[in-house]
Design a protein around this motif. Structure first.
Motif, PDB file in Angstrom:
ATOM      1  N   LYS A  45       0.433 -20.366 -38.776  1.00 56.69           N
ATOM      2  CA  LYS A  45       1.153 -21.271 -37.884  1.00 56.69           C
ATOM      3  C   LYS A  45       2.600 -20.814 -37.714  1.00 56.69           C
ATOM      4  CE  LYS A  45      -2.447 -23.881 -37.496  1.00 56.69           C
ATOM      5  NZ  LYS A  45      -3.199 -23.892 -36.228  1.00 56.69           N
ATOM      6  N   ILE A  46       3.090 -20.910 -36.484  1.00 59.24           N
ATOM      7  CA  ILE A  46       4.458 -20.493 -36.151  1.00 59.24           C
ATOM      8  C   ILE A  46       5.139 -21.638 -35.413  1.00 59.24           C
ATOM      9  CG2 ILE A  46       5.879 -18.804 -34.950  1.00 59.24           C
ATOM     10  CD1 ILE A  46       3.491 -16.871 -35.131  1.00 59.24           C
ATOM     11  N   MET A  50      15.660 -24.709 -32.559  1.00 65.64           N
ATOM     12  CA  MET A  50      17.032 -24.229 -32.491  1.00 65.64           C
ATOM     13  C   MET A  50      17.824 -24.741 -33.686  1.00 65.64           C
ATOM     14  SD  MET A  50      16.976 -22.363 -29.824  1.00 65.64           S
ATOM     15  CE  MET A  50      18.719 -22.001 -29.675  1.00 65.64           C
ATOM     16  N   PHE A  51      18.551 -23.827 -34.313  1.00 66.82           N
ATOM     17  CA  PHE A  51      19.437 -24.187 -35.423  1.00 66.82           C
ATOM     18  C   PHE A  51      20.634 -23.245 -35.371  1.00 66.82           C
ATOM     19  CE2 PHE A  51      20.871 -23.862 -39.870  1.00 66.82           C
ATOM     20  CZ  PHE A  51      21.085 -25.208 -40.142  1.00 66.82           C
ATOM     21  N   ASN A  52      21.817 -23.833 -35.514  1.00 61.90           N
ATOM     22  CA  ASN A  52      23.065 -23.051 -35.345  1.00 61.90           C
ATOM     23  C   ASN A  52      23.081 -22.364 -33.990  1.00 61.90           C
ATOM     24  OD1 ASN A  52      24.250 -23.726 -37.798  1.00 61.90           O
ATOM     25  ND2 ASN A  52      23.303 -21.990 -38.880  1.00 61.90           N
ATOM     26  N   GLU A  53      22.471 -23.056 -32.994  1.00 62.75           N
ATOM     27  CA  GLU A  53      22.412 -22.566 -31.607  1.00 62.75           C
ATOM     28  C   GLU A  53      21.704 -21.220 -31.515  1.00 62.75           C
ATOM     29  OE1 GLU A  53      26.356 -22.530 -30.111  1.00 62.75           O
ATOM     30  OE2 GLU A  53      26.549 -24.729 -30.135  1.00 62.75           O
ATOM     31  N   LYS A  54      20.806 -20.971 -32.459  1.00 61.44           N
ATOM     32  CA  LYS A  54      20.009 -19.745 -32.450  1.00 61.44           C
ATOM     33  C   LYS A  54      18.532 -20.101 -32.647  1.00 61.44           C
ATOM     34  CE  LYS A  54      23.616 -16.786 -34.438  1.00 61.44           C
ATOM     35  NZ  LYS A  54      23.968 -15.883 -35.583  1.00 61.44           N
ATOM     36  N   SER A  55      17.683 -19.230 -32.158  1.00 60.67           N
ATOM     37  CA  SER A  55      16.245 -19.441 -32.335  1.00 60.67           C
ATOM     38  C   SER A  55      15.892 -19.265 -33.805  1.00 60.67           C
ATOM     39  CB  SER A  55      15.453 -18.444 -31.490  1.00 60.67           C
ATOM     40  OG  SER A  55      15.699 -18.663 -30.114  1.00 60.67           O
ATOM     41  N   THR A  56      15.233 -20.275 -34.343  1.00 65.75           N
ATOM     42  CA  THR A  56      14.840 -20.263 -35.755  1.00 65.75           C
ATOM     43  C   THR A  56      13.330 -20.442 -35.832  1.00 65.75           C
ATOM     44  OG1 THR A  56      16.970 -21.226 -36.354  1.00 65.75           O
ATOM     45  CG2 THR A  56      15.212 -21.310 -38.013  1.00 65.75           C
ATOM     46  N   PHE A  57      12.708 -19.750 -36.782  1.00 60.62           N
ATOM     47  CA  PHE A  57      11.255 -19.741 -36.871  1.00 60.62           C
ATOM     48  C   PHE A  57      10.799 -20.115 -38.286  1.00 60.62           C
ATOM     49  CE2 PHE A  57      12.350 -17.008 -33.394  1.00 60.62           C
ATOM     50  CZ  PHE A  57      11.336 -17.179 -32.455  1.00 60.62           C
ATOM     51  N   ILE A  58       9.710 -20.856 -38.319  1.00 57.28           N
ATOM     52  CA  ILE A  58       9.006 -21.137 -39.579  1.00 57.28           C
ATOM     53  C   ILE A  58       7.580 -20.629 -39.428  1.00 57.28           C
ATOM     54  CG2 ILE A  58       8.067 -22.922 -41.092  1.00 57.28           C
ATOM     55  CD1 ILE A  58      10.458 -24.602 -40.584  1.00 57.28           C
ATOM     56  N   LEU A  59       7.156 -19.789 -40.356  1.00 53.78           N
ATOM     57  CA  LEU A  59       5.791 -19.248 -40.349  1.00 53.78           C
ATOM     58  C   LEU A  59       5.131 -19.586 -41.689  1.00 53.78           C
ATOM     59  CD1 LEU A  59       7.821 -17.000 -38.866  1.00 53.78           C
ATOM     60  CD2 LEU A  59       5.619 -15.866 -38.473  1.00 53.78           C
ATOM     61  N   TYR A  60       3.891 -20.033 -41.646  1.00 57.08           N
ATOM     62  CA  TYR A  60       3.169 -20.380 -42.872  1.00 57.08           C
ATOM     63  C   TYR A  60       1.661 -20.325 -42.617  1.00 57.08           C
ATOM     64  CZ  TYR A  60       2.805 -24.974 -40.612  1.00 57.08           C
ATOM     65  OH  TYR A  60       2.549 -25.994 -39.729  1.00 57.08           O
ATOM     66  N   ILE A  64      -3.078 -23.088 -46.917  1.00 61.27           N
ATOM     67  CA  ILE A  64      -2.557 -23.113 -48.296  1.00 61.27           C
ATOM     68  C   ILE A  64      -1.149 -23.684 -48.389  1.00 61.27           C
ATOM     69  CG2 ILE A  64      -3.992 -21.223 -49.163  1.00 61.27           C
ATOM     70  CD1 ILE A  64      -1.711 -19.323 -48.670  1.00 61.27           C
ATOM     71  N   ALA A  65      -0.491 -23.885 -47.259  1.00 57.81           N
ATOM     72  CA  ALA A  65       0.844 -24.492 -47.253  1.00 57.81           C
ATOM     73  C   ALA A  65       0.716 -25.983 -46.945  1.00 57.81           C
ATOM     74  CB  ALA A  65       1.741 -23.805 -46.237  1.00 57.81           C
ATOM     75  N   ASP A  66       1.584 -26.765 -47.528  1.00 59.07           N
ATOM     76  CA  ASP A  66       1.557 -28.224 -47.343  1.00 59.07           C
ATOM     77  C   ASP A  66       2.421 -28.590 -46.134  1.00 59.07           C
ATOM     78  OD1 ASP A  66       1.858 -31.017 -47.551  1.00 59.07           O
ATOM     79  OD2 ASP A  66       1.462 -30.921 -49.704  1.00 59.07           O
ATOM     80  N   ARG A  67       1.777 -29.051 -45.057  1.00 61.98           N
ATOM     81  CA  ARG A  67       2.497 -29.383 -43.834  1.00 61.98           C
ATOM     82  C   ARG A  67       3.459 -30.566 -44.033  1.00 61.98           C
ATOM     83  NH1 ARG A  67      -2.318 -29.617 -39.500  1.00 61.98           N
ATOM     84  NH2 ARG A  67      -3.505 -30.079 -41.373  1.00 61.98           N
ATOM     85  N   ASP A  68       3.079 -31.498 -44.891  1.00 57.75           N
ATOM     86  CA  ASP A  68       3.955 -32.653 -45.132  1.00 57.75           C
ATOM     87  C   ASP A  68       5.268 -32.216 -45.779  1.00 57.75           C
ATOM     88  OD1 ASP A  68       2.054 -34.321 -44.069  1.00 57.75           O
ATOM     89  OD2 ASP A  68       1.130 -34.785 -46.011  1.00 57.75           O
ATOM     90  N   ILE A  69       5.178 -31.274 -46.734  1.00 57.31           N
ATOM     91  CA  ILE A  69       6.402 -30.780 -47.377  1.00 57.31           C
ATOM     92  C   ILE A  69       7.263 -30.043 -46.363  1.00 57.31           C
ATOM     93  CG2 ILE A  69       7.311 -29.212 -49.131  1.00 57.31           C
ATOM     94  CD1 ILE A  69       4.901 -29.827 -50.846  1.00 57.31           C
TER      95      ILE A  69
END
Length: 866
Positions: A45-46, A50-60, A64-69
């Motif tokens: 999942k990707i 936007m954070f600090n006016e820049k594109s920020t990404f989370i990949l997991y 096996i990763a906890d979506r709630d966390i």
């Protein structure tokens, strides 16, 4: 900075972070690289924000990763703050930075999520691993005593989580699909991209693309839609509810199909022998696992053909069994009105009814059904003479055998196939059974689900995979994956036991017992008679002289070996005399060792048959001695020495028994006098025979480089004490025999020790001679083992590329057949005389010449250096 291209992957798909590419700060390149590393897995999942006016990404990895966390501790704080330092905002306790993409990918497989901002220099790895997930109860049809008790659930994401926990590898690929036009069901295809055959993957995807169905309610639907042979009784998919079994098959290059709402996972393709394997096989000792594999294969034939075999015996071919059994079966059938076929059909159908009823009812009631069916109905039909006692036994054994098979699908198949085989046996007897089995075998050979041979590895035969079929060899012997699925990378194990290096060193203490156990063997029983036949009352003197002579030879050996301390006899014959001459000499020693082993076997078998096992076939006794000999003789010298040390206590026991037996006789020391009753000629003839009975000290030439002591003199001292001990034992036993039996009696008793011990009697033991002879067998075996070791070492220098273990097996087989055919006493006397004369060549002449050559080379080398 752009991504480097020197990433190194191992064949299983693991990646090495130290040599992998570094984070460039370019988001598109980084996301693309990670997606390709996970082979576009659907549970990757990707999320972009936007954070600090820049594109920020989370990949997991979603499974096996906890979506709630992630939502609560990562996304929500970052979206609320919009600006700041990530490490100050995210509320994750375990967090670290990296610039290595390979390290990041490996952490994602462990349950971390990857967080980065475009243009930044580092990646953040946050531990968002799901907590231990609840699993269902262990599957009833796949229970194990030792091993994992985890089972799949009815949630497909949980099931993928269980698999990813066991295969932490980015090449584990997950593809989600929705099937069913009306009632869309979620399914997943799982495989290891770096191992599974791409052709097999494409074929599965191709067949799934043809699915045009309203709804799919269970994995059984897929089985029918995808299988090659829908009307074959044999299952072509392996169904399992165990994550460990699914993971093991995925690592072999197979494909798993999971479905939402079902704990059953389909493994494809499956071959015939897969259904006889259990997860517990790999959690048990190799011998135990192999034993139960064989039991399952035997149960297959019993469940398939036992009722048919019984019907054929009763209806057609009763001549096959003994008359007594025929009468017993006939008496049980006397009042039964039905034909055996109808009997079997009724009982088999009744059993199926009971089984089906037990499955549908609650557990408490199903146990009652089993008791009623097994006891009440079984007893009632026999007492009513509707079914014979023998048929009840046959059907019961058949049912138990069918339940032994780990796979429920294969068990059902076998029970169904039993009905037509019973019909064929009722019509044509054994001929019908053979025809039926031939048709089944032909069908098995013809099956090729997904292009993979179903009867693999028997058809086609593959010895490498046969190690994990009917037998279960050690896991470190299973070097390659099964070739039926044609995996990309077949090698799965390499030198996992490279750590094991046998300590080949001996102590002087072990050398002492090694020589003693080699010298003391067959001669213990026959030496007093043999030497007395020539030296008469001076037999003990002949033994002492022989001991002194042997000590001189041992000193000669020590002088020779000391000049080549790191080589044994077979090695320095080649180095001194050259390759051809050295191998010829080694060949003579090998022939000498074989001849000694044959003499040991023949004389030992003769005494055992005369005193212990008079009715046992000769070949069995020879085989038993050879079995013990090769089992130890194939090992290294250290193992043999340990055994020799342990059993040396039995020599003391023999001496104690002999000493106790002395009190049963009047002792006549006058039989030893006068010392001049024979001349030196007769004494020297006795010396020759005593020397021959005491051979075995020549193993010093082979063991010398293996003995680790502070000084070379310690080795000579150990060998000397061994010779003194053997000489003392033989002298004592000879004197004992001579003071118990008269000279005339000694002339006619070939084994005086056994006759002397035979007269010993106490309330607990009546036949001490049998006990004495049985203990003596240990000394015979140790002598045989020592010469087998000597011969194998010599042959190893001739056949350089052959393992000594295989050589030991071959030499043992040669001595077995020669000893088996040497029955004539005259032939043995000729062989014994020939061996006595040739022993002077191997034991004295060749070592003496080698010592002279060694001294000559030493002088020549000294002059050259001057």
């Amino acid at each position: 900075m752009s991504l480097n291209s020197h990433t190194n992957h191992d064949p299983s798909g693991r990646t090495g972070g130290q040599n992998g590419p570094l984070f460039s700060g370019i988001a598109d390149e980084t996301v693309s690289y990670i997606k390709n590393s996970f082979f576009q897995a659907d549970d990757l999942k990707i999320k972009k924000f936007m954070f600090n006016e820049k594109s920020t990404f989370i990949l997991y990895i979603d499974s096996i990763a906890d979506r709630d966390i992630i939502q609560t501790n990562v996304l929500k704080p970052l979206l609320n703050k919009q600006k700041g330092k990530i490490e100050d905002i995210v509320t994750i306790t375990v967090m670290h930075r990296t610039v290595e993409l390979e390290s990041a990918i490996e952490s994602m497989v462990e349950g971390h999520c990857l967080l980065f901002t475009e243009g930044e220099a580092e990646l953040f790895l946050l531990n968002v691993h799901k907590k231990e997930m609840e699993t269902g109860q262990e599957p009833n049809n796949e229970k194990v005593i030792r091993g994992s008790h985890q089972s799949f659930s009815e949630n497909v994401l949980k099931n993928i989580h269980f698999i990813r926990e066991r295969i932490k590898n980015p090449s584990l690929t997950v593809q989600f699909r929705s099937v069913g036009r009306t009632g869309q069901s979620k399914m997943a295809i799982v495989y290891v991209r770096k191992i599974a055959n791409p052709t097999l993957i494409k074929e599965v995807e191709r067949r799934l693309s043809y699915l045009q169905v309203d709804s799919v309610q269970s994995p059984g639907y897929f089985e029918e839609f995808l299988e090659d042979y829908p009307f074959s009784p044999f299952p072509q998919f392996l169904s399992t509810e165990r994550p460990d079994r699914a993971a093991a098959n995925l690592m072999d290059g197979r494909i798993a199909i999971l479905m939402e709402g079902s704990p059953t996972v389909l493994i494809l393709p499956a071959h015939f022998f897969t259904f006889f394997q259990s997860s517990e096989d790999y959690n048990q000792r190799t011998l135990i696992g192999s034993f139960y594999r064989i039991v399952r294969m035997i149960s297959f034939f019993i469940a398939l053909g036992l009722p048919a075999f019984y019907i054929a015996l009763v209806s057609f071919n009763y001549e096959v069994i003994p008359v007594e059994i025929v009468f017993s079966i006939k008496s049980s059938l006397e009042y039964v009105p039905f034909q055996p076929l109808l009997e079997a059909m009724i009982m088999q159908l009744t059993l199926e009814l009971l089984r089906e009823a037990a499955i549908r009812l609650p557990n408490a009631i199903s146990q009652t059904i089993g008791v009623v069916g097994g006891l009440v109905i079984g007893t009632a039909v026999v007492e009513a003479h509707l079914v014979s006692n023998t048929m009840i036994i046959v059907v019961a054994i058949t049912a138990i055998s069918s339940f032994v098979i780990p796979s429920n699908e294969m068990s059902n198949t076998i029970r169904i196939l039993g009905f037509p085989i019973m019909l064929m046996s009722a019509l044509f007897g054994f001929f019908g059974i053979v025809i039926s089995l031939m048709l089944i075998l032909i069908h098995l050979v013809k099956l090729k689900p997904f292009g993979c041979p179903y009867f693999y590895p028997l058809a086609p035969f593959d010895f490498k995979v046969f190690k994990d079929t009917i037998l279960r060899l050690p896991i470190w012997k299973m070097n390659e994956r099964p070739a039926d699925v044609k995996p990309i990378y077949s090698w799965k194990e390499s030198r996992s036991r490279g750590w094991k290096k046998m300590n080949k060193n001996l102590s002087a203490f072990q050398l002492y017992f090694f020589i003693i156990q080699t010298q003391i063997g067959v001669g213990v029983l026959g030496l007093p008679y043999e030497v007395h036949s020539d030296a008469k009352g001076n037999a003990w003197l002949s033994i002492l002289v022989a001991g002194i002579f042997i000590q001189l030879v041992i000193t000669l050996y020590w002088l020779l070996a000391k000049r080549n301390p790191n080589k044994n006899l077979f090695q320095y014959t080649v180095s001194m005399l050259g390759g051809i001459a050295g191998r010829i000499i080694n060949g003579l020693y090998v022939l000498y060792g074989i001849a000694v082993m044959v003499v040991i076997l023949v004389f030992a078998v003769g005494i055992i048959k005369d005193w212990v096992l008079d009715e046992t076939p000769r070949w069995i006794i020879v085989a038993m001695l050879c079995l013990v000999g090769v089992y130890l003789g194939r090992e290294e010298a250290e193992v043999i020495a340990k055994f020799h040390v342990i059993v040396s206590g039995l020599i003391i026991l023999l001496l104690v028994i002999t000493g106790i037996a002395l009190f049963s006789y009047p002792l006549e020391f006058r039989y030893l006098l006068p010392l001049s009753q024979t001349g030196w000629k007769e004494i020297s003839m006795g010396v020759s025979k005593a020397y021959f009975s005491m051979i075995g000290f020549e193993v010093l030439l082979i063991l010398y480089p293996l003995v680790k002591t502070k000084t070379a003199g310690a080795i000579l001292k150990s060998a000397t004490w061994a010779n003194v001990t053997v000489t003392g034992i033989y002298t004592y036993l000879t004197v004992v025999c001579q003071i118990v039996f008269s000279p005339d009696e000694m002339d006619i008793i070939p084994q005086p020790l056994l006759y002397m011990v035979k007269a010993l009697y106490i309330q607990v033991v009546e036949r001490f001679d049998l006990l004495f002879a049985s203990i003596w067998i240990v000394n015979v075996s140790t002598s045989y083992v020592s010469y087998l070791f000597l011969s194998a070492e010599g042959m190893k220098m001739i056949l350089m590329k052959v393992k000594r273990t295989y050589i030991a097996y071959g030499l043992c087989a040669v001595t077995f057949f020669i000893a088996l055919f040497l029955k004539d006493e005259k032939q043995m006397l000729v062989l014994n005389d020939l061996l006595l004369k040739s022993s002077f060549l191997q034991i004295i002449i060749i070592p003496f010449l080698l010592l002279i050559i060694a001294l000559f080379f030493h002088k020549k080398k000294t002059k050259g250096s001057m």
